[in-house]
Write an enzyme that holds these catalytic residues in place. Structure first.
Site: not given
Length: 185
Positions: A57, A152, A60, A46, A88, A160, A149
């Site tokens: 991006r 990620e 872009h 992930r 990790s 972003d 999670s």
């Protein structure tokens, strides 16, 4: 607990995570990207997906950026940067990539929970991310979410935010970037 309550708890965790990020480290990353000839990003699982979205991006924005391991990935050279996303900092394939990048004379940035990891120690710049490792064995950081999670999700939002800062520095806007969006569909 209701799904929407879990959603709100995840948002609370991400908000707390944002407060733990270093503006100085983030700005160093933006400047490293500005100075690089080519930008390479690698991650496993992930984390790799989050890295791919970051590369998209950057493309872009007109940057010469690549996902390591794709068939169209260029070769890394001295003036290039490799950004490794690894909670990790010990994923064997990513350690190997880091060593190869260092041998080319390129710059390595580790985005990790574990700055003292193998990758963290090899990196020229370490971005310390909040989160808990997948096995939860070596962390005081608590999260209701499974495995990596939180790392990620924080990784995606951090990348972003780096894009927004880069856009600000280069005077880019969404309309300019949309002109580089895929148009063959």
């Amino acid at each position: 607990m209701q799904t929407t309550r879990y959603f709100n708890e995840i948002l609370d965790e991400l908000s707390r995570a944002a407060d733990l990020l270093s503006d100085e480290q983030a700005e160093q990353l933006v400047n490293q990207i500005l100075e690089a000839k080519k930008i390479f990003v690698a991650g496993a699982g992930r984390s790799g997906f989050m890295g791919k979205s970051f590369v998209m991006r950057m493309m872009h924005m007109g940057l010469d950026s690549y996902v390591v391991g794709e068939t169209v990935t260029a070769n890394m050279e001295k003036d290039d940067i490799l950004i490794i996303a690894s909670g990790s900092g010990e994923t064997k394939s990513l350690v190997s990539m880091t060593e190869k990048a260092k041998n080319t004379g390129g710059t390595v940035v580790a985005v990790t929970i574990s700055p003292e990891s193998t990758i963290g120690k090899l990196a020229d710049l370490v971005i310390k991310m909040p989160g808990s490792p997948k096995d939860k064995s070596t962390s005081d950081y608590t999260t209701i979410q499974p495995m990596g999670s939180l790392f990620e999700q924080t990784l995606l939002l951090f990348f972003d935010a780096v894009i927004l800062r880069f856009m600000e520095k280069k005077g880019l806007d969404s309309n300019t970037m949309y002109g580089k969006h895929a148009n063959l569909e």
